[in-house]
Write a protein that holds these residues in place. Structure first.
Motif, PDB file in Angstrom:
ATOM      1  N   ILE A 312       5.475   6.052   7.617  1.00  0.00           N
ATOM      2  CA  ILE A 312       5.893   5.244   6.565  1.00  0.00           C
ATOM      3  C   ILE A 312       3.760   4.841   6.296  1.00  0.00           C
ATOM      4  O   ILE A 312       3.552   3.995   7.824  1.00  0.00           O
ATOM      5  CB  ILE A 312       6.450   4.570   7.155  1.00  0.00           C
ATOM      6  CG1 ILE A 312       7.138   2.847   6.153  1.00  0.00           C
ATOM      7  CG2 ILE A 312       6.175   3.151   8.178  1.00  0.00           C
ATOM      8  CD1 ILE A 312       7.759   1.675   5.996  1.00  0.00           C
ATOM      9  N   ASP A 313       3.825   4.264   4.627  1.00  0.00           N
ATOM     10  CA  ASP A 313       2.173   4.082   4.782  1.00  0.00           C
ATOM     11  C   ASP A 313       2.959   2.623   4.332  1.00  0.00           C
ATOM     12  O   ASP A 313       3.503   2.551   3.111  1.00  0.00           O
ATOM     13  CB  ASP A 313       1.565   4.963   3.981  1.00  0.00           C
ATOM     14  CG  ASP A 313       0.494   4.605   3.809  1.00  0.00           C
ATOM     15  OD1 ASP A 313      -0.081   4.713   4.761  1.00  0.00           O
ATOM     16  OD2 ASP A 313       0.555   4.099   3.073  1.00  0.00           O
ATOM     17  N   PHE A 314       1.551   1.475   4.850  1.00  0.00           N
ATOM     18  CA  PHE A 314       1.494   0.487   3.705  1.00  0.00           C
ATOM     19  C   PHE A 314      -0.063   0.011   3.457  1.00  0.00           C
ATOM     20  O   PHE A 314      -0.298   0.184   4.003  1.00  0.00           O
ATOM     21  CB  PHE A 314       1.657  -1.037   4.837  1.00  0.00           C
ATOM     22  CG  PHE A 314       3.010  -0.986   5.652  1.00  0.00           C
ATOM     23  CD1 PHE A 314       4.105  -1.437   5.018  1.00  0.00           C
ATOM     24  CD2 PHE A 314       3.434  -0.138   6.989  1.00  0.00           C
ATOM     25  CE1 PHE A 314       5.468  -1.142   4.951  1.00  0.00           C
ATOM     26  CE2 PHE A 314       4.583  -0.617   6.908  1.00  0.00           C
ATOM     27  CZ  PHE A 314       5.538  -0.689   6.486  1.00  0.00           C
ATOM     28  N   ALA A 315       0.448   0.043   2.304  1.00  0.00           N
ATOM     29  CA  ALA A 315      -1.551   0.363   1.752  1.00  0.00           C
ATOM     30  C   ALA A 315      -1.880  -0.822   0.221  1.00  0.00           C
ATOM     31  O   ALA A 315      -0.546  -1.612  -0.408  1.00  0.00           O
ATOM     32  CB  ALA A 315      -1.715   1.107   1.240  1.00  0.00           C
ATOM     33  N   ASN A 316      -2.568  -1.670   0.793  1.00  0.00           N
ATOM     34  CA  ASN A 316      -2.666  -2.763  -0.501  1.00  0.00           C
ATOM     35  C   ASN A 316      -4.318  -2.323  -0.799  1.00  0.00           C
ATOM     36  O   ASN A 316      -5.377  -1.611  -0.482  1.00  0.00           O
ATOM     37  CB  ASN A 316      -2.875  -3.872  -0.151  1.00  0.00           C
ATOM     38  CG  ASN A 316      -4.386  -4.041   0.703  1.00  0.00           C
ATOM     39  OD1 ASN A 316      -3.742  -3.729   2.527  1.00  0.00           O
ATOM     40  ND2 ASN A 316      -5.276  -4.908  -0.154  1.00  0.00           N
ATOM     41  N   ALA A 317      -4.650  -2.309  -2.267  1.00  0.00           N
ATOM     42  CA  ALA A 317      -5.849  -1.607  -3.075  1.00  0.00           C
ATOM     43  C   ALA A 317      -5.816  -3.348  -4.169  1.00  0.00           C
ATOM     44  O   ALA A 317      -5.688  -3.599  -5.634  1.00  0.00           O
ATOM     45  CB  ALA A 317      -6.151  -1.107  -3.895  1.00  0.00           C
ATOM     46  N   THR A 319      -4.877  -6.810  -5.809  1.00  0.00           N
ATOM     47  CA  THR A 319      -3.551  -7.030  -5.391  1.00  0.00           C
ATOM     48  C   THR A 319      -2.201  -6.348  -5.751  1.00  0.00           C
ATOM     49  O   THR A 319      -0.744  -6.143  -5.981  1.00  0.00           O
ATOM     50  CB  THR A 319      -3.101  -7.857  -7.565  1.00  0.00           C
ATOM     51  OG1 THR A 319      -3.453  -6.774  -8.898  1.00  0.00           O
ATOM     52  CG2 THR A 319      -4.313  -8.857  -7.138  1.00  0.00           C
ATOM     53  N   VAL A 320      -2.813  -4.712  -6.230  1.00  0.00           N
ATOM     54  CA  VAL A 320      -1.229  -3.700  -5.933  1.00  0.00           C
ATOM     55  C   VAL A 320      -1.070  -3.531  -4.342  1.00  0.00           C
ATOM     56  O   VAL A 320      -2.221  -3.228  -3.384  1.00  0.00           O
ATOM     57  CB  VAL A 320      -2.569  -2.788  -6.651  1.00  0.00           C
ATOM     58  CG1 VAL A 320      -1.108  -1.341  -6.286  1.00  0.00           C
ATOM     59  CG2 VAL A 320      -2.639  -2.840  -7.996  1.00  0.00           C
ATOM     60  N   ALA A 363       5.805  -0.204  -5.442  1.00  0.00           N
ATOM     61  CA  ALA A 363       4.618  -0.954  -5.085  1.00  0.00           C
ATOM     62  C   ALA A 363       4.572  -2.033  -5.289  1.00  0.00           C
ATOM     63  O   ALA A 363       6.154  -2.409  -6.288  1.00  0.00           O
ATOM     64  CB  ALA A 363       3.706  -0.278  -6.047  1.00  0.00           C
ATOM     65  N   ASN A 364       4.393  -2.916  -5.364  1.00  0.00           N
ATOM     66  CA  ASN A 364       4.041  -4.283  -5.641  1.00  0.00           C
ATOM     67  C   ASN A 364       6.135  -5.066  -5.598  1.00  0.00           C
ATOM     68  O   ASN A 364       6.269  -5.290  -6.151  1.00  0.00           O
ATOM     69  CB  ASN A 364       4.184  -4.696  -6.926  1.00  0.00           C
ATOM     70  CG  ASN A 364       2.625  -4.561  -7.656  1.00  0.00           C
ATOM     71  OD1 ASN A 364       2.029  -4.673  -6.583  1.00  0.00           O
ATOM     72  ND2 ASN A 364       2.190  -3.609  -9.048  1.00  0.00           N
TER      73      ASN A 364
END
Length: 430
Positions: A312-317, A319-320, A363-364
């Motif tokens: 499981i991967d939690f990513a942010n770029a 505001t995304v 996403a979001n």
């Protein structure tokens, strides 16, 4: 007999080999189901099974790389071992009619240097082979093992170019090496009367690609915003059930936490950041494994294993923000036959990799969700090998990956038999 051993050893050291690290050719042939002392001498859980009276050592050679390891029992029953695999960096200088430059370069695989365009400058083309450096040191005491690792891999193209005839001088630097120091610990004990092998590992990979250009007026540093320094924290254990006659079963699993550190500033001109980003990523991967071996006769062994990694991967770029859950799977089967007991073993193994079974991406906060079933490629390969016990203390181990199947079809490795698909290994213990 001594002359025969010397000839065989010379043949082993004079051939080209595949980079198997500290893995035996028996393990490579049987997909990790069966093995030799080569698999255990640097293992923080199983080092005590090697138990050399004076010394254990192994080596294999391929292309332009050295690979060897050794271990022994010191005073007070302290076990010590070391492993090294590596090549020397390739330094190249080149010259053409009008321009001169020097380049120190390294790459993973054959890669062509393409320096930036400079008015009035023609840079010759250079290609370079892969290089790497891998060093491990282990110490065992009682029922515990401790290991230090250091790996160096030039994962990206590296170039250090100076245009000497320029006015003003022009300098170009690009680097993307990976340096990974690590520590590992293991314990071999009993839990409810069964073998229990907990272990833990900590690695930190320093790996960012950076380009530096000085055109005579300003120095601009550009950092690849997608490459990261990464902290890996791994913990796991193995549990072996009681033997049921000819049947042995074992379960194991690892949980790895990967924390990615993206660079904040991506463009720096004369020390001042002119471009920045806001990115983050943390990933958890659970890798359970079940394995079984069956010995219906003294001369024959069968085995199989199944793996089901979940991540499981939690990513942010900016505001995304996106969460991704993935399940993959693979199975393997192997057979070991003593063609001549205590002298020659035949090893066979096949592995099927089913790739990505399931993946969902949200996403979001769930505003956008994508689910994919069987989205990965199906891969398969088959290995065979022979293990020769030249004497009680000398072993020559071989493997050959003769069929490899991917999404584009099956292929044999006859065209690359001497390059990447055949391995020889020599080990001694006395």
């Amino acid at each position: 007999m001594k002359k025969t051993i010397a000839i065989l050893a010379a043949l082993v050291l004079a051939s080209s080999f595949t980079a198997f690290a500290q893995e035996s050719m028996t393990s490579a042939s049987t997909k990790g189901i069966f093995g030799t002392d080569v698999d255990d001498f640097m293992d923080v859980n199983y080092w005590s099974g090697v138990n050399p009276e004076k010394l254990f050592a192994f080596t294999y050679f391929y292309s332009d790389s050295l690979n060897f390891g050794a271990s022994k029992v010191l005073k007070d029953n302290i076990y010590a071992g070391a492993y090294f695999s590596g090549t020397l960096p390739k330094i190249v200088s080149a010259k053409n009619v009008t321009d001169t430059y020097t380049a120190e370069i390294g790459a993973s695989g054959l890669t062509t240097i393409t320096p930036p365009t400079v008015t009035g400058v023609t840079f010759p083309t250079i290609t370079t082979k892969s290089e790497h450096f891998d060093l491990s040191l282990i110490m065992g005491m009682g029922d515990m093992g401790f290991k230090f690792n250091f790996k160096y891999i030039p994962s990206f193209l590296n170039a250090n170019v100076t245009y000497k005839n320029g006015n003003p001088a022009y300098k170009y630097n690009k680097s993307g090496d990976t340096y990974t120091p690590g520590l590992e610990w293991g314990l071999t004990t009993k839990l409810n009367g069964h073998e229990f092998t907990p272990h833990a590992k900590l690695d930190f990979a320093i790996a960012q690609t950076k380009t530096e250009v000085n055109d005579g007026t300003a120095t601009t540093v550009t950092i690849d915003g997608t490459t990261t320094n990464t902290l890996y924290i791994t913990a796991g254990a193995g549990y072996k059930f009681d033997d049921e006659g000819e049947l042995t079963q074992k379960v194991s699993g690892n949980l790895q936490t990967s924390v990615f550190f993206f660079p904040k500033d991506t463009t720096i001109v004369d020390g001042t950041a002119t471009a920045s980003q806001d990115r983050g990523d943390i990933q958890f991967t659970l890798s359970p494994v079940y394995s079984l071996t069956w010995t219906p006769a003294k001369e024959v062994k069968f085995g199989c294993s199944a793996k089901l990694p979940l991540s499981i991967d939690f990513a942010n770029a900016g505001t995304v923000k996106a969460n991704t859950f993935t399940i993959t799977s693979s199975v393997a089967a192997a057979m070991q036959v003593a063609l001549k007991p205590e002298k020659v073993n035949l090893n066979l193994g096949a592995e099927l990799d089913f790739g990505q079974l399931f993946e969902t991406n949200s996403a979001n906060n769930g505003n956008s969700t994508t689910t994919t079933f069987f989205g990965g490629d199906f891969d398969a390969d088959i290995n065979a090998g022979l293990t020769f016990f030249v004497t009680k203390n000398v072993c020559i181990d071989t493997t050959y990956n003769f069929i490899n199947s991917t999404a584009t079809g099956a292929q044999t490795s006859l065209d690359t038999i001497w390059k990447t698909n055949m391995g020889f290994q020599l080990s001694v213990k006395f």
